[in-house]
Design a protein around this motif. Sequence first.
Motif, PDB file in Angstrom:
ATOM      1  N   LEU A 134     -18.780 -42.866   2.397  1.00 46.76           N
ATOM      2  CA  LEU A 134     -19.985 -42.895   1.558  1.00 46.76           C
ATOM      3  C   LEU A 134     -19.665 -42.468   0.129  1.00 46.76           C
ATOM      4  O   LEU A 134     -20.068 -43.124  -0.839  1.00 46.76           O
ATOM      5  CB  LEU A 134     -21.051 -41.960   2.137  1.00 46.76           C
ATOM      6  N   ALA A 135     -18.940 -41.352   0.005  1.00 43.85           N
ATOM      7  CA  ALA A 135     -18.594 -40.843  -1.327  1.00 43.85           C
ATOM      8  C   ALA A 135     -17.686 -41.817  -2.062  1.00 43.85           C
ATOM      9  O   ALA A 135     -17.866 -42.067  -3.262  1.00 43.85           O
ATOM     10  CB  ALA A 135     -17.933 -39.464  -1.202  1.00 43.85           C
ATOM     11  N   ASP A 136     -16.736 -42.392  -1.341  1.00 44.56           N
ATOM     12  CA  ASP A 136     -15.794 -43.328  -1.951  1.00 44.56           C
ATOM     13  C   ASP A 136     -16.512 -44.580  -2.446  1.00 44.56           C
ATOM     14  O   ASP A 136     -16.314 -45.008  -3.593  1.00 44.56           O
ATOM     15  CB  ASP A 136     -14.699 -43.689  -0.944  1.00 44.56           C
ATOM     16  N   ALA A 137     -17.359 -45.148  -1.603  1.00 44.43           N
ATOM     17  CA  ALA A 137     -18.075 -46.376  -1.983  1.00 44.43           C
ATOM     18  C   ALA A 137     -18.992 -46.149  -3.182  1.00 44.43           C
ATOM     19  O   ALA A 137     -19.198 -47.060  -3.988  1.00 44.43           O
ATOM     20  CB  ALA A 137     -18.878 -46.902  -0.795  1.00 44.43           C
ATOM     21  N   ALA A 138     -19.530 -44.938  -3.310  1.00 43.17           N
ATOM     22  CA  ALA A 138     -20.452 -44.629  -4.408  1.00 43.17           C
ATOM     23  C   ALA A 138     -19.728 -44.135  -5.660  1.00 43.17           C
ATOM     24  O   ALA A 138     -20.367 -43.904  -6.684  1.00 43.17           O
ATOM     25  CB  ALA A 138     -21.463 -43.579  -3.946  1.00 43.17           C
ATOM     26  N   GLY A 139     -18.407 -43.957  -5.591  1.00 44.19           N
ATOM     27  CA  GLY A 139     -17.673 -43.398  -6.729  1.00 44.19           C
ATOM     28  C   GLY A 139     -18.041 -41.947  -6.983  1.00 44.19           C
ATOM     29  O   GLY A 139     -18.052 -41.488  -8.126  1.00 44.19           O
ATOM     30  N   ASP A 140     -18.325 -41.208  -5.920  1.00 40.76           N
ATOM     31  CA  ASP A 140     -18.755 -39.810  -6.024  1.00 40.76           C
ATOM     32  C   ASP A 140     -17.543 -38.882  -5.903  1.00 40.76           C
ATOM     33  O   ASP A 140     -17.273 -38.299  -4.856  1.00 40.76           O
ATOM     34  CB  ASP A 140     -19.800 -39.512  -4.944  1.00 40.76           C
ATOM     35  N   GLU A 141     -16.811 -38.760  -6.996  1.00 43.51           N
ATOM     36  CA  GLU A 141     -15.599 -37.950  -7.007  1.00 43.51           C
ATOM     37  C   GLU A 141     -15.849 -36.471  -6.737  1.00 43.51           C
ATOM     38  O   GLU A 141     -15.059 -35.834  -6.028  1.00 43.51           O
ATOM     39  CB  GLU A 141     -14.834 -38.127  -8.329  1.00 43.51           C
TER      40      GLU A 141
END
Length: 167
Positions: A134-141
């Motif tokens: 989820l974080a990766d797909a959203a670019g949530d570093e």
Amino acid sequence: MAKKKAAGGAPAINIGISDKDRGAIAGGLSKLLADTYTLYLTTHNFHWNVTGPMFNTLHTMFMTQYTELWNAVDPIAERIRSLGHPAPGSYAQFGALATVPDVPTTPPKALEMVKILVEGHEAVARTARSIFPLADAAGDEPTADLLTQRLTVHEQTAWMLRSLLEE
């Protein structure tokens, strides 16, 4: 052009992550928070109730571990808030969200405590790992960084505890 306002008149969150993605990530982090808090409570309980020949070693080790877990809950909750969602904070919410089982009512023997904590740290690691897509797909570093830090702690702690169980 007027900026969108969120409920209560505050500006709408515009951090480059969609509302839907922020909600999904916050939901995953809420489970991580519940697991972390439940494992904290279990570890603190075992610190209080450990007995036997390994008392001093385990009492001290459990204190180090519950202190680390206690210090982890705030950054997880604050990341949920940064994403625009309320952080869960009641026993009822944690009970509904956690994958880590509650501490046994009767304190187990010392090595059973260690086994329960190994399983708890592995469960928290699985929860943290499940949020990565989820974080990766959203670019949530920032969330990915938090998850990496938590995984490092839980995997290492599980290994150290597991080592105590080898004969």
